[in-house]
Design an enzyme around this catalytic site. Structure first.
Site, PDB file in Angstrom:
ATOM      1  N   GLY A 175      17.160   9.724  -6.819  1.00 44.14           N
ATOM      2  CA  GLY A 175      17.896   9.310  -5.627  1.00 44.14           C
ATOM      3  C   GLY A 175      18.744   8.095  -5.953  1.00 44.14           C
ATOM      4  N   VAL A 194      -5.170  -6.678 -16.848  1.00 41.11           N
ATOM      5  CA  VAL A 194      -5.916  -5.544 -16.303  1.00 41.11           C
ATOM      6  C   VAL A 194      -5.820  -4.309 -17.202  1.00 41.11           C
ATOM      7  N   ILE A 195      -4.606  -3.977 -17.634  1.00 40.13           N
ATOM      8  CA  ILE A 195      -4.449  -2.774 -18.473  1.00 40.13           C
ATOM      9  C   ILE A 195      -5.113  -2.984 -19.831  1.00 40.13           C
ATOM     10  N   VAL A 197       2.339 -14.448 -30.365  1.00 44.88           N
ATOM     11  CA  VAL A 197       2.651 -13.235 -31.126  1.00 44.88           C
ATOM     12  C   VAL A 197       4.032 -13.374 -31.776  1.00 44.88           C
ATOM     13  N   ARG A 221       4.423  -5.830 -15.928  1.00 42.43           N
ATOM     14  CA  ARG A 221       5.352  -4.747 -15.583  1.00 42.43           C
ATOM     15  C   ARG A 221       6.586  -5.330 -14.897  1.00 42.43           C
ATOM     16  N   ALA A 233      -1.674  -0.314  -6.076  1.00 40.01           N
ATOM     17  CA  ALA A 233      -1.373   0.901  -5.318  1.00 40.01           C
ATOM     18  C   ALA A 233      -1.664   0.706  -3.835  1.00 40.01           C
ATOM     19  N   HIS A 236     -32.078  -0.840   1.601  1.00 44.74           N
ATOM     20  CA  HIS A 236     -32.866  -1.200   0.417  1.00 44.74           C
ATOM     21  C   HIS A 236     -33.366   0.074  -0.257  1.00 44.74           C
TER      22      HIS A 236
HETATM   23  P1  FAD Z   1       5.173   3.869  -8.459  1.00 43.51           P
HETATM   24  O1  FAD Z   1       3.801   4.370  -8.397  1.00 43.51           O
HETATM   25  O2  FAD Z   1       5.677   3.378  -9.763  1.00 43.51           O
HETATM   26  O3  FAD Z   1       6.090   5.066  -7.966  1.00 43.51           O
HETATM   27  C1  FAD Z   1       7.471   5.012  -8.019  1.00 43.51           C
HETATM   28  C2  FAD Z   1       7.997   6.431  -8.058  1.00 43.51           C
HETATM   29  O4  FAD Z   1       9.395   6.401  -7.814  1.00 43.51           O
HETATM   30  C3  FAD Z   1       7.818   7.137  -9.398  1.00 43.51           C
HETATM   31  O5  FAD Z   1       7.337   8.435  -9.196  1.00 43.51           O
HETATM   32  C4  FAD Z   1       9.220   7.179  -9.979  1.00 43.51           C
HETATM   33  O6  FAD Z   1       9.458   8.315 -10.794  1.00 43.51           O
HETATM   34  C5  FAD Z   1      10.039   7.280  -8.713  1.00 43.51           C
HETATM   35  N1  FAD Z   1      11.414   6.809  -8.827  1.00 43.51           N
HETATM   36  C6  FAD Z   1      11.859   5.643  -9.342  1.00 43.51           C
HETATM   37  N2  FAD Z   1      13.197   5.549  -9.200  1.00 43.51           N
HETATM   38  C7  FAD Z   1      13.591   6.678  -8.572  1.00 43.51           C
HETATM   39  C8  FAD Z   1      14.843   7.165  -8.125  1.00 43.51           C
HETATM   40  N3  FAD Z   1      15.949   6.449  -8.246  1.00 43.51           N
HETATM   41  N4  FAD Z   1      14.870   8.380  -7.533  1.00 43.51           N
HETATM   42  C9  FAD Z   1      13.742   9.120  -7.377  1.00 43.51           C
HETATM   43  N5  FAD Z   1      12.532   8.698  -7.778  1.00 43.51           N
HETATM   44  C10 FAD Z   1      12.472   7.490  -8.346  1.00 43.51           C
HETATM   45  N6  FAD Z   1      -3.228  -0.179  -9.062  1.00 43.51           N
HETATM   46  C11 FAD Z   1      -4.365  -0.160  -8.334  1.00 43.51           C
HETATM   47  O7  FAD Z   1      -4.329  -0.528  -7.158  1.00 43.51           O
HETATM   48  N7  FAD Z   1      -5.545   0.276  -8.864  1.00 43.51           N
HETATM   49  C12 FAD Z   1      -5.641   0.690 -10.146  1.00 43.51           C
HETATM   50  O8  FAD Z   1      -6.720   1.079 -10.586  1.00 43.51           O
HETATM   51  C13 FAD Z   1      -4.477   0.676 -10.942  1.00 43.51           C
HETATM   52  N8  FAD Z   1      -4.522   1.097 -12.216  1.00 43.51           N
HETATM   53  C14 FAD Z   1      -3.383   1.090 -12.961  1.00 43.51           C
HETATM   54  C15 FAD Z   1      -3.472   1.487 -14.286  1.00 43.51           C
HETATM   55  C16 FAD Z   1      -2.345   1.476 -15.081  1.00 43.51           C
HETATM   56  C17 FAD Z   1      -2.451   1.921 -16.510  1.00 43.51           C
HETATM   57  C18 FAD Z   1      -1.091   1.086 -14.514  1.00 43.51           C
HETATM   58  C19 FAD Z   1       0.161   1.120 -15.342  1.00 43.51           C
HETATM   59  C20 FAD Z   1      -1.001   0.687 -13.202  1.00 43.51           C
HETATM   60  C21 FAD Z   1      -2.147   0.664 -12.408  1.00 43.51           C
HETATM   61  N9  FAD Z   1      -2.122   0.246 -11.091  1.00 43.51           N
HETATM   62  C22 FAD Z   1      -3.267   0.229 -10.347  1.00 43.51           C
HETATM   63  C23 FAD Z   1      -0.866  -0.200 -10.456  1.00 43.51           C
HETATM   64  C24 FAD Z   1      -0.288   0.932  -9.590  1.00 43.51           C
HETATM   65  O9  FAD Z   1      -0.094   2.064 -10.405  1.00 43.51           O
HETATM   66  C25 FAD Z   1       1.011   0.495  -8.962  1.00 43.51           C
HETATM   67  O10 FAD Z   1       0.827  -0.721  -8.269  1.00 43.51           O
HETATM   68  C26 FAD Z   1       1.496   1.545  -7.976  1.00 43.51           C
HETATM   69  O11 FAD Z   1       1.703   2.770  -8.613  1.00 43.51           O
HETATM   70  C27 FAD Z   1       2.798   1.098  -7.308  1.00 43.51           C
HETATM   71  O12 FAD Z   1       3.204   2.081  -6.415  1.00 43.51           O
HETATM   72  P2  FAD Z   1       4.740   2.276  -6.053  1.00 43.51           P
HETATM   73  O13 FAD Z   1       4.780   3.387  -5.065  1.00 43.51           O
HETATM   74  O14 FAD Z   1       5.340   0.985  -5.687  1.00 43.51           O
HETATM   75  O15 FAD Z   1       5.456   2.717  -7.418  1.00 43.51           O
HETATM   76  P1  NAI Z   2      -1.256  -8.293 -16.382  1.00 47.18           P
HETATM   77  O1  NAI Z   2      -0.299  -9.168 -15.698  1.00 47.18           O
HETATM   78  O2  NAI Z   2      -2.519  -7.921 -15.704  1.00 47.18           O
HETATM   79  O3  NAI Z   2      -1.703  -8.957 -17.763  1.00 47.18           O
HETATM   80  C1  NAI Z   2      -0.775  -9.277 -18.740  1.00 47.18           C
HETATM   81  C2  NAI Z   2      -1.412 -10.249 -19.710  1.00 47.18           C
HETATM   82  O4  NAI Z   2      -0.586 -10.355 -20.847  1.00 47.18           O
HETATM   83  C3  NAI Z   2      -1.586 -11.645 -19.134  1.00 47.18           C
HETATM   84  O5  NAI Z   2      -2.887 -12.108 -19.375  1.00 47.18           O
HETATM   85  C4  NAI Z   2      -0.534 -12.460 -19.869  1.00 47.18           C
HETATM   86  O6  NAI Z   2      -0.897 -13.800 -20.027  1.00 47.18           O
HETATM   87  C5  NAI Z   2      -0.462 -11.727 -21.184  1.00 47.18           C
HETATM   88  N1  NAI Z   2       0.795 -11.882 -21.893  1.00 47.18           N
HETATM   89  C6  NAI Z   2       2.046 -11.838 -21.391  1.00 47.18           C
HETATM   90  N2  NAI Z   2       2.951 -11.968 -22.368  1.00 47.18           N
HETATM   91  C7  NAI Z   2       2.257 -12.088 -23.529  1.00 47.18           C
HETATM   92  C8  NAI Z   2       2.644 -12.242 -24.879  1.00 47.18           C
HETATM   93  N3  NAI Z   2       3.920 -12.288 -25.261  1.00 47.18           N
HETATM   94  N4  NAI Z   2       1.674 -12.345 -25.814  1.00 47.18           N
HETATM   95  C9  NAI Z   2       0.370 -12.295 -25.472  1.00 47.18           C
HETATM   96  N5  NAI Z   2      -0.051 -12.149 -24.184  1.00 47.18           N
HETATM   97  C10 NAI Z   2       0.888 -12.041 -23.237  1.00 47.18           C
HETATM   98  O7  NAI Z   2      -0.414  -7.011 -16.831  1.00 47.18           O
HETATM   99  P2  NAI Z   2      -0.859  -5.574 -17.325  1.00 47.18           P
HETATM  100  O8  NAI Z   2      -2.234  -5.574 -17.871  1.00 47.18           O
HETATM  101  O9  NAI Z   2       0.264  -5.105 -18.163  1.00 47.18           O
HETATM  102  O10 NAI Z   2      -0.891  -4.752 -15.990  1.00 47.18           O
HETATM  103  C11 NAI Z   2       0.262  -4.713 -15.165  1.00 47.18           C
HETATM  104  C12 NAI Z   2      -0.116  -4.636 -13.726  1.00 47.18           C
HETATM  105  O11 NAI Z   2      -0.546  -3.325 -13.428  1.00 47.18           O
HETATM  106  C13 NAI Z   2      -1.303  -5.516 -13.333  1.00 47.18           C
HETATM  107  O12 NAI Z   2      -0.915  -6.839 -13.091  1.00 47.18           O
HETATM  108  C14 NAI Z   2      -1.747  -4.850 -12.083  1.00 47.18           C
HETATM  109  O13 NAI Z   2      -0.920  -5.268 -11.038  1.00 47.18           O
HETATM  110  C15 NAI Z   2      -1.500  -3.388 -12.378  1.00 47.18           C
HETATM  111  N6  NAI Z   2      -2.759  -2.765 -12.798  1.00 47.18           N
HETATM  112  C16 NAI Z   2      -3.799  -2.754 -11.921  1.00 47.18           C
HETATM  113  C17 NAI Z   2      -5.008  -2.195 -12.281  1.00 47.18           C
HETATM  114  C18 NAI Z   2      -6.127  -2.252 -11.313  1.00 47.18           C
HETATM  115  O14 NAI Z   2      -5.900  -2.559 -10.163  1.00 47.18           O
HETATM  116  N7  NAI Z   2      -7.343  -1.940 -11.731  1.00 47.18           N
HETATM  117  C19 NAI Z   2      -5.214  -1.572 -13.570  1.00 47.18           C
HETATM  118  C20 NAI Z   2      -4.065  -1.677 -14.442  1.00 47.18           C
HETATM  119  C21 NAI Z   2      -2.885  -2.232 -14.028  1.00 47.18           C
END
Ligand code: FAD
Ligand code: NAI
Length: 472
Positions: free
Chosen positions: A122, A190-191, A244, A279, A327, A451
């Site tokens: 979009g 977190v990741i 790094v 991110r 999310a 409990h």
């Molecule tokens: P997104 O989920 O990124 O969705 C955006 C969508 O928009 C995508 O499908 C994309 O393709 C689409 N899009 C983008 N631009 C366009 C366009 N121009 N036209 C059409 N479509 C488009 N959060 C949690 O709360 N719990 C977790 O356990 C958790 N685990 C995570 C693990 C990992 C490895 C990662 C990377 C993230 C995790 N997160 C977690 C974070 C969570 O995934 C995001 O916060 C969440 O997905 C954000 O939702 P959103 O709808 O804003 O964006």
């Molecule tokens: P993050 O923000 O959680 O962690 C990034 C880490 O990398 C920080 O500790 C930061 O200090 C470090 N860092 C940044 N630059 C660096 C560098 N150049 N060298 C060394 N360390 C460096 O980001 P992450 O893990 O990438 O996850 C992104 C986001 O996705 C989270 O913040 C969260 O919002 C979402 N997420 C949520 C999950 C959940 O809810 N369980 C699971 C996974 C992701």
């Protein structure tokens, strides 16, 4: 010929598809556009969360936890296993099935709610009388309101793009074909911790390099310390305060040059490297600039407290705007915006958004940390209760960690709850409800908890605020 809608949602992740469903429930004609494509070229709505985030990571965390339990914990229960093996391809295929079930579920929900789904990118075309034109492929859609929910992308290190073979983002980290012997992770967020845990449990030697001198700086210090101890005991090597440097990737793997906390030059040689350093908001291909949609210096769409952008009738939610990238935060904003469009009073309470890190032990929290309360000068009382003293945790064989509750020194209102331990992800929900209703620690302490259950640790932490635990 344009198609007309009351609401067009761009992005079908948790922010977008939930906004679309809520808007449809409120009686609007709604379109949802999402470009995510599955391996067969079909639509795969659900965004990062469903495709390469929350859902697949939890599927692999579960598989790897089963493996670890079978290898270590089962023996304590008297269960013997002769040969334990892991079929990584099957584990990843199961994860893909879980993802597909969620993609299909979302398509079904959109249909059920009569949301028109468009598969493709979009882009804003122009403002028109009473709304905005958005294109998707050759089609033109006109919406009175547009909700942008385009999410975020993994941030790469400068000069080191992801190749998803050796240098992995979350995407590549979720589909490795074999357990790497040595895995490097940059960023102990977190990741890094979740994905590092998955591959460590399956046998990888994992080293995490973190730039900051403190471990999980946003987490309550006492809880972060306890988690660090547990992860280190499990064999996760975490180096803090590193800088790094050059990263070289070749046929034999990856080498990372870095300076340790003392400034000494080091080199880490690994088979695969996950880069998880945060991110960045995603507005690629949205044509935001040409219609004058305001972005901040991070590339996030600028919104006010109600998720309104600078353009009339254009809203933005989720990872593409300020606030935690979670999310459930995206979903809550999506619901609130749909309700505001309908003239209702949608509301998101940022103070009660829970956080969960799905490691083992899990880490979960809501509200303020002890260090935040100290910094703000707020007088507080703290109560902790260790899972070691909880009967259910002993029966489970999982006694690491504690529940910690912080309450106002005068009013006793709960200001924060921090948990490290078994099922922290589920236990935190009670605390979120309590805080949303502005409960006191005494309120929680006076509520009957089943409990034996882990939730008794929450009740006991509430009692501990008043220094009167019953079981510790
Ligand atoms: P997104 O989920 O990124 O969705 C955006 C969508 O928009 C995508 O499908 C994309 O393709 C689409 N899009 C983008 N631009 C366009 C366009 N121009 N036209 C059409 N479509 C488009 N959060 C949690 O709360 N719990 C977790 O356990 C958790 N685990 C995570 C693990 C990992 C490895 C990662 C990377 C993230 C995790 N997160 C977690 C974070 C969570 O995934 C995001 O916060 C969440 O997905 C954000 O939702 P959103 O709808 O804003 O964006
Ligand atoms: P993050 O923000 O959680 O962690 C990034 C880490 O990398 C920080 O500790 C930061 O200090 C470090 N860092 C940044 N630059 C660096 C560098 N150049 N060298 C060394 N360390 C460096 O980001 P992450 O893990 O990438 O996850 C992104 C986001 O996705 C989270 O913040 C969260 O919002 C979402 N997420 C949520 C999950 C959940 O809810 N369980 C699971 C996974 C992701």
């Amino acid at each position: 010929m344009s198609k007309n809608f009351d609401v067009i949602v761009i992005g079908g992740g948790p922010g977008g598809y939930i906004a679309a469903i809520r808007a449809a429930q409120l009686g609007f004609q709604v379109a949802c556009i999402d470009e995510w494509t599955n391996s067969k070229g079909g639509p795969a709505p659900g965004g990062t969360c469903t495709n390469v985030g929350c859902i697949p990571s939890k599927a692999l965390l579960q598989s790897s936890e089963h493996f670890e339990h079978a290898g270590h914990a089962f023996a304590d229960h008297g269960i013997g296993l002769k040969e334990l093996s892991i079929d990584v391809a099957k584990m990843v295929a199961r994860k893909d099935t879980v993802v597909k079930q969620n993609n299909d579920g979302i398509l079904y929900l959109l249909k059920k709610n009569k949301v028109s789904f468009f598969h493709g990118r979009g882009a804003f075309a122009k403002a028109v009388e009473g709304g905005h034109e958005v294109t998707v492929g050759d089609e033109s859609l006109i919406g009175k309101h547009v909700i942008v929910a385009t999410g975020s992308n993994a941030r790469a290190l400068a000069d080191t793009p992801f190749d998803e073979v050796n240098i992995l983002s979350n995407d590549g980290a979720l589909k490795l074909g074999a357990v790497p012997k040595k895995l490097g992770v940059i960023g102990s967020g977190v990741i890094g911790l979740e994905m590092g845990s998955v591959w460590r449990r399956l046998g990888a030697d994992v080293t995490v390099l973190e730039g900051l001198p403190t471990f999980l700086g946003a987490v309550d210090e006492q809880i972060a310390k306890e988690a660090h101890k547990a992860f280190t005991k499990q064999g996760l090597k975490i180096e803090l305060g590193v800088k790094v440097g050059a990263i070289k990737s070749g046929k034999k793997g990856v080498t990372v040059a870095y300076a340790n906390a003392k400034g000494e030059a080091q080199e880490l040689a690994v088979d695969k490297l996950i880069v998880s350093i945060g991110r960045v908001p995603n507005t690629i291909g949205l044509n935001a600039e040409s219609v004058g949609l305001k972005l901040d210096e991070r590339g996030a769409i600028v919104v006010d407290d109600e998720c309104k952008t600078n353009l009339a009738g254009v809203w933005a939610v989720g990872d593409v705007v300020r606030g935690p990238m979670l999310a459930h935060k995206a979903e809550e904003e999506g619901v609130a915006v749909a309700e505001r469009i309908a003239g209702q009073h949608g509301h998101v309470n940022f103070n009660t958004i829970p956080w969960v890190i799905y490691t083992s032990p899990e880490i979960a929290w809501v509200g303020q940390t002890e260090q935040q309360l100290k910094a703000s000068g707020r007088a507080y009382k703290a109560g902790t209760f260790p899972f070691m003293a909880n009967g259910r945790a002993r029966a489970l064989g999982d006694t690491t960690g504690m529940v910690k509750m912080l309450a106002d020194a005068t009013t006793d209102e709960i200001l924060g709850v921090h948990i490290v331990g078994p099922m922290a992800s589920e236990l935190i929900a009670e605390c979120v409800v309590a805080m949303e209703f502005r409960a006191s620690s005494e309120d929680l302490a006076r509520i009957c908890h089943a409990h034996p259950s882990l939730s008794e640790a929450t009740k006991e932490a509430a009692l501990a605020v008043d220094k009167r635990t019953l079981n510790f």
